[in-house]
Scaffold this active site. Structure first.
Site, PDB file in Angstrom:
ATOM      1  N   TYR A 225      41.049  39.428  49.955  1.00 30.94           N
ATOM      2  CA  TYR A 225      41.634  38.784  48.770  1.00 30.94           C
ATOM      3  C   TYR A 225      42.477  39.771  47.974  1.00 30.94           C
ATOM      4  CZ  TYR A 225      41.823  36.178  44.355  1.00 30.94           C
ATOM      5  OH  TYR A 225      42.251  35.523  43.216  1.00 30.94           O
TER       6      TYR A 225
ATOM      7  N   LYS B  49      46.552  39.837  47.223  1.00 27.49           N
ATOM      8  CA  LYS B  49      47.070  39.708  45.861  1.00 27.49           C
ATOM      9  C   LYS B  49      47.925  40.920  45.470  1.00 27.49           C
ATOM     10  CE  LYS B  49      45.433  35.616  44.863  1.00 27.49           C
ATOM     11  NZ  LYS B  49      46.323  34.480  44.591  1.00 27.49           N
TER      12      LYS B  49
ATOM     13  N   ILE C 186      38.695  33.313  35.423  1.00 27.71           N
ATOM     14  CA  ILE C 186      39.085  32.035  34.835  1.00 27.71           C
ATOM     15  C   ILE C 186      38.126  30.952  35.356  1.00 27.71           C
ATOM     16  CG2 ILE C 186      40.981  30.389  34.504  1.00 27.71           C
ATOM     17  CD1 ILE C 186      41.680  33.240  33.493  1.00 27.71           C
TER      18      ILE C 186
END
Ligand SMILES: NC(=O)c1ccc[n+]([C@@H]2O[C@H](COP(=O)([O-])OP(=O)(O)OC[C@H]3O[C@@H](n4cnc5c(N)ncnc54)[C@H](O)[C@@H]3O)[C@@H](O)[C@H]2O)c1
Length: 251
Positions: A155, A159, A188
């Site tokens: 991941y 990114k 988030i």
């Protein structure tokens, strides 16, 4: 005055937590939003909700990990609506694990969904933007692409690549008045985050305590930033990686 009146915006991952908030926000401000997601039902529900509130939206199901659906999505939007003003590359997946724990498929699928999709979608959309005299692209990177958290090597690497891709694209197409920026969210509150928290045996409240601001972020807060970057108010922003983290340092 609505900032996106007359504009056509494509949002990938539009059925998810942050993508649905971005879709709603752009539609609230007057855009016709193409809500796209591999989960067609989720995309359809977001588009239907926007329309029921008086906004303009259509849903297009597409698996953007593959080349053809990316080109197909942009071609469909251009054929139906005749323009693409805003492309929000937001779809993403988070396969957890360190180098030895990950499978080959985790690694390759992470790159296909998180990065290759942007390569294909931008290749499909940018010629239309050049012809129109400009356009806006907002990519969803992550704070973890800038400062890696442990155990998420696939991941985090995708990114970091999204951040580099954003800056490269911005430099190459700024002369065509195509503005490319990325948002780099911290924690988030979305389905993706809930899944991670559950796997780690933690709670949302635990996570909030790690954020100096005292809580994790809301999808609507990321959507507000994306809307700003997509608007003419950000006219001189091009190649920026904007963090939205509540001052959290990665632990
Ligand atoms: N939630 C966070 O804390 C956080 C932090 C930093 C960055 N992000 C990034 O924000 C973006 C949105 O994440 P989210 O938290 O809303 O997660 P989410 O899981 O709620 O939404 C992701 C959406 O992407 C869609 N998607 C997955 N694979 C796809 C594919 N192959 N083709 C098309 N759509 C596909 C999913 O169906 C889902 O609707 C992602 O890029 C994620 O990496 C999230």
């Amino acid at each position: 005055m609505k900032r996106f009146e007359g504009k056509v915006a494509v949002v990938t991952g539009g059925g998810g937590g942050i993508g649905s908030a971005i879709s709603r926000r752009l539609a609230d401000e007057g855009a016709l939003v193409v809500v796209s997601d591999v989960n067609g039902e989720a995309a359809g529900a977001v588009a239907a909700e926007i329309v029921s509130q008086g906004g303009s939206a259509i849903a297009v199901a597409a698996d953007i990990s593959q080349r053809e659906p990316c080109f197909g999505l942009i071609a469909e939007v251009f054929d139906q609506k005749g323009r693409i003003d805003i492309l929000v590359n937001n779809a993403g997946i988070n396969r957890r694990g360190n180098l030895l724990a990950l499978t080959d498929d985790d690694w390759h699928t992470s790159f296909a969904v998180n990065l290759d999709s942007m390569f294909y979608l931008c290749r499909a959309a940018i010629p239309h933007m050049i012809e129109a005299g400009g356009g806006v692209i907002v990519n969803t990177a992550s704070q973890w692409g800038l400062y890696p958290a442990p155990n998420h090597i696939a991941y985090n690497t995708t990114k970091a690549a999204v951040a580099a891709f954003t800056q490269n694209l911005a430099r190459d197409y700024a002369p065509h008045k195509i503005r490319v920026n990325a948002v780099c969210p911290g924690e988030i509150h979305t389905p993706m985050l809930e899944a991670g928290v559950k796997r780690a045996g933690r709670t949302i409240a635990d996570l909030g305590k790690l954020v100096p601001f005292g809580r994790i972020g809301r999808p609507e807060e990321v959507a507000a930033l994306v809307a700003f970057l997509a608007s003419d108010e950000a006219a001189f922003m091009c190649g920026s990686l904007v963090e939205i983290t509540g001052a959290q340092a990665v632990a």
